[in-house]
Design an enzyme around this catalytic site. Structure first.
Site: not given
Length: 845
Positions: A308, A550, A574, A621
């Site tokens: 983290h 996609e 994708d 994108c």
């Protein structure tokens, strides 16, 4: 009467955090007690606790039993057994990690140091760069947590009073985290803090503490014991992710001690000057508490990529190295160090030569950024006048300021799912509205495309508790989830529609595969608009609605979808893996997911042509849009927009400004005729870079007042000029290639001249750099004389015809002429020298 069943763990990494969390969520829905027993070790666990389940240390093929006892035991047992049989085997999905630059053994070698540093004889500590950047500061050591003698020697005041102390500490620690969340935090910060809240509420942690109190321990002693127990259990795990969580447990427990005994219980770090914090590891809340005005960098030994702390450091832009060997032993508190987290090392003995090198590096970076920034606020216009929008992909409102400062023409993709991740409950309509409205107002008259919730696949949302699937990317994700969660989706639609009154908001839906899905969304949208109209809430009734492309099947109904929708955006990540049937997360087949495959390029052209035939707008994108190598293909396709990560906008616009749309269309036509991705790659390689056309010698590559004091500095100065001018994107690699040739034989030709050269893929275009030194430097020349002028030749490997060698040969012959040498050394103006080169060597200027 209890119910029981047995199973064998099918997970290669054992029962780690994600499946343990899923089992805990399931068990917590029921009143019955749910107990897991590891039959190999005899360890038992409360299935309603993630920590307890992990602590059972269930490994691959371990035989286990689950016992369910209580009022709803029949249904509880049935649900848990179904999960273990059908969904648990899918629990080894990849984990989200901090992005770490790939580093080869060559990258980590002292021989890979820039030559000015190698010659300076610096003392180096190597590591793996996580947060990129350079920093200088004094060493501040984080020594870790320590337990005071006050706790060790404390006598219990009795179970009731000690339990009350723990209860107050839990309440205070949770309140502290809630207060931190209430302040303006990034998505990464919020995710870490939400995870810490979950640990504070874990039933097994609390039970462990209470058990120790019942045995006579004080509150502090009980918390320390629980920290040690769960910490050791997690550190022994085979899973790197679980080992990283041990630090979170430790920090939470010491935060509880802090609430009871005060801050003296831990080794806090206080900064009052520019500092580089060094440690074995650093807890995430400790990082958030540091004064960032003084925090310049992090150097850690054992933090892993799922830490983290490292995820936070990267999100905050803090230069960081990990995997540095024994940094707290090697480095002294107060010692001045230079941290180069671009290259992956820390320098201890900062000599004048080192300081000079990094001063010049900072100036080079500033000049490069300034040159690119000059393109940021301009439209992306090609050499033949074609304009294309360059928008930004963002995940939170925190990115807005930097994004628009970089020159974004709008927001091409706002990933709203980041508002939902790592939360126990979904954000409210009002909370979402405030974020969307903030983005819309910040954009002003620029468009903002807000993508509705895109979950499933590799993005899981705790508040929805979606089931595990055998193939999540082909399963329950995107728009397919919406009908089963209509209240959640309608809240988001209402928030987006309300925000449309604040700017040029557009709405985009992910994973569309049919006209039916579009019509369902439009129906929901119309109902929301009618509700808001009755409530007298302002909105844009003409809110544009679009879809992500996609799913490959969509390409064959674009004529129908164009009648329903206003715009489209191609998600290449994708779309490419679906089209080529390649799991991009599987290292054995991921290389096959190449966007340069001629079949995929033909598919993209079909999509763009069909959308334009329907009179609609189309952008891209996905990752392909942000890679400068592919810009000629994207311009050739005729896209209306590309949307990329904010920091890349100036670079994309700069590269666009050197491309010809007409030439790019010709290049795409040739690419579509290729048979293999390697042929397309070679085609792109043959036009520098990504279609950019350079003259060999540019005015900015003529340096006539150089103060370099050595051969190493002189070569680096020219290489850095190449970088500033966009002739190379990897100056270190170009420098290495130049020196690889230089180590074979000296390029000092005599008479005060040197011609270092290389044929290399590190340059974007074949180029010449000229450097005239104020003071001659030693070069080991053929005549033993120092060098006054350096002419560096760098040719692209793909350039045909041996242009570099032709120039080299002509130049070598000319340098035998004393009058030619005198004219070169007499040059005082870059323009005049360029003209002289053109006339004498037939070099384009």
């Amino acid at each position: 009467m209890a119910l029981e069943f047995k199973f064998s763990c099918p997970l290669s990494h054992g029962l780690h955090a994600r499946p343990a969390s899923q089992m805990s969520n399931l068990a917590s829905r029921f009143l019955s007690d749910c107990t897991l027993t590891n039959l190999r070790s005899g360890s038992t666990a409360n299935l309603k606790s993630v920590l307890s389940t992990i602590a059972a240390n269930v490994r691959l093929n371990d035989e286990c039993s689950i016992r369910v006892s209580g009022a709803d035991e029949t249904i509880a047992c049935s649900v848990l057994e179904h999960f273990i049989v059908h969904e648990l085997p899918c629990g080894d999905a990849p984990l989200l990690q901090a992005v770490v630059r790939n580093q080869t053994s060559e990258d980590a070698s002292p021989k890979s140091l820039p030559r000015p540093l190698r010659s300076a004889g610096v003392e180096i500590c190597h590591g793996t760069p996580v947060g990129r950047g350079m920093a200088e500061g004094d060493v501040v050591i984080f020594e870790g947590f320590r337990v005071s003698a006050e706790i060790s020697n404390e006598i219990s005041a009795g179970p009731v009073l000690e339990e009350q102390r723990v209860g107050r500490a839990l309440t205070a620690a949770k309140e502290r985290i809630h207060n931190m969340l209430a302040r303006h935090t990034s998505v990464a910060e919020a995710g870490v803090l939400q995870a810490h809240l979950a640990i504070l509420g874990d039933i097994s942690l609390i039970e462990r503490v209470m058990e120790q109190i019942a045995r006579g321990c004080s509150a502090g002693q009980a918390i320390v014991e629980a920290s040690q127990f769960f910490g050791e259990t997690l550190r022994e795990s085979e899973s790197p992710y679980l080992r990283e969580r041990a630090l979170d447990i430790q920090e939470i427990c010491f935060r509880l001690l802090e609430e009871i005994y005060g801050a003296r219980q831990q080794s806090s770090v206080q900064l009052n000057r520019p500092s580089v914090v060094i440690g074995d590891n650093l807890p995430p809340q400790q990082l958030l508490a540091l004064d960032r005005a003084w925090l310049k960098g992090l150097v850690l030994e054992s933090a892993g990529t799922t830490s983290h702390t490292l995820i936070l450091a990267r999100s905050l832009g803090i230069p960081a190295l990990v995997g540095v060997k024994e940094p707290t032993r090697v480095l002294r508190p107060g010692e001045r160090v230079l941290l180069d987290a671009n290259r992956g090392f820390l320098i201890r003995n900062s000599t004048p030569a080192v300081k000079k090198f990094y001063k010049l590096q900072s100036e080079t970076a500033r000049r490069r950024e300034a040159k690119l920034a000059s393109y940021g606020n301009k439209p992306a216009i090609t050499t033949d006048g074609h304009t294309i929008e360059v928008a930004a992909n963002i995940a939170s409102a925190d990115e807005l300021s930097a994004t628009f400062a970089n020159g974004a023409d709008g927001i091409g993709l706002f990933r709203t799912e980041m508002l939902f991740l790592d939360r126990e409950t979904a954000p409210s309509e009002q909370e979402q509205f405030e974020v969307y409205a903030q983005v819309a107002r910040a954009a002003g008259d620029k468009p903002v495309i807000i993508r509705t919730l895109d979950i499933g696949g590799d993005k899981q949302v705790r508040c929805l508790d979606l089931p595990a699937e055998d193939n999540p990317f082909l399963g329950y994700r995107g728009v397919r989830v919406y009908p089963d969660h209509q209240n959640l989706i309608r809240a988001q639609l209402r928030a987006i529609v309300r925000a449309s009154a604040c700017g040029r908001v557009q709405m985009m839906v992910p994973m569309i595969s049919s006209v039916e899905e579009v019509r369902w969304i439009k129906k929901q949208l119309l109902q929301v608009q009618e509700e808001l109209l009755r409530e007298h809430v302002q909105f844009n009734p003409a809110l544009p609605l679009g879809a992500m492309i996609e799913v490959p099947s969509v390409a064959f109904i674009l004529d129908q979808l164009s009648n329903e929708l206003d715009f489209f955006s191609i998600g290449t990540n994708d779309l490419n893996q679906y089209f080529l049937a390649v799991d991009r997360g599987n290292p054995r087949v991921a290389p096959l997911a190449d966007v340069r495959q001629p079949s995929f390029l033909r598919f993209l052209k079909h999509i763009v042509d069909e959308v334009h035939r329907g009179g609609k707008w189309i952008g891209m994108c996905g990752e392909m849009a942000g890679d400068p190598r592919y810009l000629p293909l994207l311009l050739g396709l005729g896209l209306d927009e590309v949307s990329v990560a904010g920091p890349y906008i100036p670079l994309i616009k700069e590269r666009m400004s050197r491309l010809s749309a007409v030439e790019c269309r010709k290049l795409l036509a040739r690419a579509l005729e290729c048979h293999e991705a390697s042929e397309v790659a070679a085609l792109l390689d043959s036009c520098a870079p990504a279609g950019v056309r350079h003259t060999l010698l540019g005015r900015e590559l003529v340096l006539l007042e150089s103060e370099s004091e050595s051969k190493e500095e002189a070569i680096r100065e020219i290489v850095d000029a190449f970088y500033v001018e966009g002739r190379t994107d990897d100056p270190d690699r170009l420098e290495r290639d130049i020196w690889a040739r230089e180590e074979l034989y000296s390029t000092g030709l005599g008479h005060g001249f040197a011609i270092p050269h290389a044929k290399t893929s590190a340059v974007n275009a074949s180029s010449i750099g000229v450097l005239k030194l104020k003071k001659a430097v030693e070069w080991v020349s053929l005549d033993g004389e120092p060098v006054e002028m350096v002419i560096l030749l760098a040719a692209r490997e793909s350039d045909p015809g041996g242009a570099q060698m032709q120039v080299f040969s002509r130049l070598a012959r000319k340098l035998m002429d004393e009058q030619f040498r005198r004219e070169l050394l007499r040059a005082s103006d870059p323009g005049g020298l360029m003209s002289f080169f053109h006339e004498e060597l037939e070099v384009g200027v």
